[in-house]
Design an enzyme around this catalytic site. Sequence first.
Site, PDB file in Angstrom:
ATOM      1  NE  ARG B  81      -4.505   2.187  -2.873  1.00 35.51           N
ATOM      2  CZ  ARG B  81      -4.381   3.080  -1.881  1.00 35.51           C
ATOM      3  NH1 ARG B  81      -3.419   3.988  -1.921  1.00 35.51           N
ATOM      4  NH2 ARG B  81      -5.233   3.069  -0.860  1.00 35.51           N
ATOM      5  CG  ASP B 216      -7.863   9.372  -2.178  1.00 31.68           C
ATOM      6  OD1 ASP B 216      -7.950   9.915  -1.067  1.00 31.68           O
ATOM      7  OD2 ASP B 216      -6.832   8.803  -2.582  1.00 31.68           O
TER       8      ASP B 216
END
Lengths: 316, 316
Positions: B81, B216
């Site tokens: 990711r 994030d």
Amino acid sequence: MPEPTSIEPLRFEEGALLVLDQRVLPAAESWVRCETPAEVADCISSMAVRGAPAIGIAAAYGLALAGEDRDGAAELLRATRPTAVNLGWAIDQVLDAPDVLARARELHSEQHAADRRLAELGASRFEAGDRALTHCNAGALATAGYGTAGGVLRAAWEQGRLQQVWVDETRPLLQGARLTSYELTRAGIPYRLITDSSAGTLMARGMVDRVVVGADRIAANGDVANKVGTYPLAVLAARHGVPFYVAAPLSTVDAGTPSGDAIPIEERDASEVVPGLPALNLAFDVTPAELVTAIFTEAGVLEAPYEEAIAAALDR
Amino acid sequence: MPEPTSIEPLRFEEGALLVLDQRVLPAAESWVRCETPAEVADCISSMAVRGAPAIGIAAAYGLALAGEDRDGAAELLRATRPTAVNLGWAIDQVLDAPDVLARARELHSEQHAADRRLAELGASRFEAGDRALTHCNAGALATAGYGTAGGVLRAAWEQGRLQQVWVDETRPLLQGARLTSYELTRAGIPYRLITDSSAGTLMARGMVDRVVVGADRIAANGDVANKVGTYPLAVLAARHGVPFYVAAPLSTVDAGTPSGDAIPIEERDASEVVPGLPALNLAFDVTPAELVTAIFTEAGVLEAPYEEAIAAALDR
């Protein structure tokens, strides 16, 4: 013969109102047959038919199904949903008509004409290559006509002024993902679905040229009640300099409601959001007039100052 | 004995990493047993484990499962990711450690401590009776610790400074409706779910006192990448004067990324939004630092000017 892309969610035939069940579209094209006002009222409150203009026309046909207690039927139909002002407006239009059914059919036909007119006016604001974003569904399914915001998109497409539509999926009932996508597919207009919280990023990246939405009630000062999620779109559009348009017939304008604060906002069952958990399910929100670039109506394009523009349009 | 409310999404036992499958929570508490780095990589990319700190720790354990090709395993895990910087950070922490598993366990335990510290710092900003809004899931499931934004809510609740939480359902994968609701229920904290587009209305009505979210990746200038939908919340919070807090460990701060423009935003499969229709599925968005009231880290509460505050915190 209807055009291949025409969608007609309400049909009055052989003493009954046939309602295209929008709860199950696009998986199934299923019709609910209503022979009484109570059955029409159920279709409105359960959202088998939805969209401010369409529920008004459904209620008008519902009254045509009333027996002697026309006032009781009107009361029942009026109580189905609180936010859209078109509902009460349409009931008032037919309640004392000598021929209720004929007047209901007339309203239905007038909706087509009003939609078509405001759609042409709205589309004239578009420019070739535009990517427009819309929320919920304000097309033919929502108006039983040509569509308000959806009509603007169709007219802009026909005029070569639209490249693509961004469609908010529109939680919790997914009117965008289920109904607007269905309409755009049938009209051959390219679109892409997004989650409701993606619009801000697309605007920040310069991927949205215009936002166009419908309305459930417009207050006298230009504040707009529409499907929840409209207000954040308007705030984001203002931040990013993206024009924010509302498309609605004059029957959506409520001169008796001074501002958005006075618009009743429907709270629907929490289970529509998620079954079995505590939730708050507000079906609509209010966008202050200051965030609205223009309102497209059949009487012309209204712009700030809205109080004066709206009063003039209603007086015409 | 663990506290009754403790949730531990990662367990390393008997030569395998057990991953609590967050794709099926809360309907089922199911564990995926990973015996190879590739199996861990699958869990990360499919989001069986998600949340920036938690995927970092999972990747660290994944390296402990590598055979001789530790560099190949690191490359595989790194590519799962793109947005969360904790992933690469954790891999770098363990890659050259003499005992990879011991270092992974240490990172895991440090995450608990960092979460606990930043949660206490964040909670001190709350006042009795506060109604806080959060987006996605940034609790124990997302960090494999006490939680970042979720940890702040737990600590505020324990300190009697929290009345209720508004939980954005968080489309398309419903981390709010599935995971945050699960955590808050276990912690006994009152909450109500809302659709992601309802937050603006709640703020306009004065029903939200604070917004707190995780992150994030935080750029050197304080721009914050987090689950898509965070940016509109920040814009709305600024408009309504609601403090907007980000809670994240320093491992989420990327000094090598100058601003949000440089943060890679993952685009996931369109089918997560709706199967069979065209959709754009951006998983994250970027909130500019100017909209962030404060960032809670284990090294202290950071406030504007962020560039200096972040540099000082990283130098400490």
